[in-house]
Design a protein around this motif. Sequence first.
Motif, PDB file in Angstrom:
ATOM      1  N   PRO A 179       0.901  -1.248  -0.029  1.00 45.78           N
ATOM      2  CA  PRO A 179      -0.143   0.012   0.178  1.00 45.78           C
ATOM      3  C   PRO A 179       0.855   1.236   0.084  1.00 45.78           C
ATOM      4  O   PRO A 179       0.339   2.502  -0.141  1.00 45.78           O
ATOM      5  N   GLY A 183      -0.890   2.951  -5.380  1.00 45.45           N
ATOM      6  CA  GLY A 183      -1.874   3.480  -4.957  1.00 45.45           C
ATOM      7  C   GLY A 183      -2.940   3.524  -5.795  1.00 45.45           C
ATOM      8  O   GLY A 183      -3.030   2.839  -7.199  1.00 45.45           O
ATOM      9  N   LYS A 184      -4.017   4.528  -5.779  1.00 46.69           N
ATOM     10  CA  LYS A 184      -5.204   4.556  -6.814  1.00 46.69           C
ATOM     11  C   LYS A 184      -4.495   4.959  -8.197  1.00 46.69           C
ATOM     12  O   LYS A 184      -3.610   5.959  -7.977  1.00 46.69           O
ATOM     13  N   ARG A 203      -5.024  -5.489  -1.801  1.00 41.04           N
ATOM     14  CA  ARG A 203      -6.300  -5.174  -1.676  1.00 41.04           C
ATOM     15  C   ARG A 203      -6.276  -3.646  -0.814  1.00 41.04           C
ATOM     16  O   ARG A 203      -7.045  -2.847  -1.158  1.00 41.04           O
ATOM     17  N   SER A 205      -4.012  -1.637  -1.082  1.00 43.62           N
ATOM     18  CA  SER A 205      -3.132  -0.413  -1.540  1.00 43.62           C
ATOM     19  C   SER A 205      -4.326   0.582  -2.411  1.00 43.62           C
ATOM     20  O   SER A 205      -3.873   1.653  -2.733  1.00 43.62           O
ATOM     21  N   GLY A 206      -5.557   0.026  -2.660  1.00 50.93           N
ATOM     22  CA  GLY A 206      -6.330   0.744  -3.615  1.00 50.93           C
ATOM     23  C   GLY A 206      -6.303   0.727  -5.123  1.00 50.93           C
ATOM     24  O   GLY A 206      -6.724   1.357  -5.826  1.00 50.93           O
ATOM     25  N   THR A 208      -5.893  -0.957  -8.795  1.00 49.30           N
ATOM     26  CA  THR A 208      -6.355  -1.766  -9.469  1.00 49.30           C
ATOM     27  C   THR A 208      -5.679  -3.196  -9.491  1.00 49.30           C
ATOM     28  O   THR A 208      -4.368  -3.235  -9.665  1.00 49.30           O
TER      29      THR A 208
END
Length: 495
Positions: A179, A183-184, A203, A205-206, A208
């Motif tokens: 994470p 990230g996103k 999961r 981490s945000g 995909t």
Amino acid sequence: MITIPYLTALTTYFSYGLLFAFGQFRDFFRKIFDWWQASNLQGYAPICLGLEDFYIRRLYLRIQDCFGRPIASAPDAWFDVVERYSNDYNKTLKRTEKISRCLNLGSYNYLGFAAADEYCTPRVIDSLNVFSASTCSTRVDGGTTTLHKELEECVANFVGKPAAVVFGMGYVTNSAILPVIIGKGGLIISDSLNHNSIVNGARGSGATIRVFQHNTPSHLEKVLREQIAEGQPRTHRPWKKIIVVVEGIYSMEGELCKLPEIVSICKKYKAYVYLDEAHSIGAVGKTGRGVCELLGVDTADVDIMMGTFTKSFGSSGGYIAGSKELIQYLKYTCPAHLYATSISPPAAQQIISSIKVILGEDGSSRGAQKLARIRENSNFFRSELQKMGFEVLGDNDSPVMPIMLYNPAKIPAFSRECLKQNVAVVTVAFPATPLLLARARICISASHTKEDLLKALEVISQVGDLVGIKYFPAEPKKQLQHQEQQPGKETIKLE
């Protein structure tokens, strides 16, 4: 890819279906009886109810004596297993004063450092006297000792990276690092059989997440090409970064990662490589430097190298090795470094000392002998199991060798029958593996002698016949004896 025989799959499904049906039947009557009893919840919702804990209550508890067996000695080639009993059909297990001396085929003690060592143990005791058992502080407060600095330099030099950072727990190393580094807007492409710590880290981490077929570089390339072409969901903007996550040795399969092909594909598509070497570092390679050394991959081509100290080094904790910029960034931002208590000083000293033994810096050749013995022991044991007719997963040189059990009834049967003959094995089932693919996972150690391995093979063969898990025809005994009598055919070399 494991191909399950049709009849085996059918009987396994039938067995699980039967257990599920009887479990639901018992739950139905439980609800009727509970309806007549006064509730103690006082308005609170039940914490555990229905299918949320159905598997534990109706399947796991029946065989929980096969798991979590307490031991009363160091996890060496042989160890003491504490006997337990139950008066309530395995719902609770109580320890006794009796112990059984068992051959240890379950611990990750690959190089034998988990037991007392002539070089490591005195230095660990000295560090305990100097630093105590815990720093009682985080790394950024008062939890960084001279041992931690020495350990990070030692690990970086050992794995061939400019810098490293160490953590107190191997699981957290994956789940807390991922994470932080993505990230996103980022994309994680993960092997379908990666460890749970990687799954949870991804999961959290945000980013995909996309999965590629286990250890299949061609499918990895297909996924990479598709995702780069499509871009981020909805916006279709280019990904901020792409990280491909693989393991050196897959802990439930015993397979070596196809690292050269994966690295080549990642270079082609400009994706970062994250390599988890929990089970490979220290255990494989000419000098114990893991799959990169074994498969001839330059460590400069692996961007992030992760590993744990709980297997080959006889200690605890984990590490991340990479560029100096990456490690400095992690030390500023990673919660496991900022907020968690630092690795125990005696544990740090154990790692430093064991690495020195592996590299021969203790003034002896014991490290090289251990590495040669773990490789010879593993290849001998795997070969003999296959000759007996067992379905054994994994590759040569891997100290992890799963024996497929499949049917749920064979899980406790195999474990209990081996224990009766003083051989302790680890059995693994759902959710750690897919429902149909239950197995016994054998871990071989450099501390095992030839006599130990022959004893284990004899017991496993007898139990295999009893339980019915020899899914392939056994090699004729005459041929086996002929091979043993031929000069130059002996596999195990003893000191």
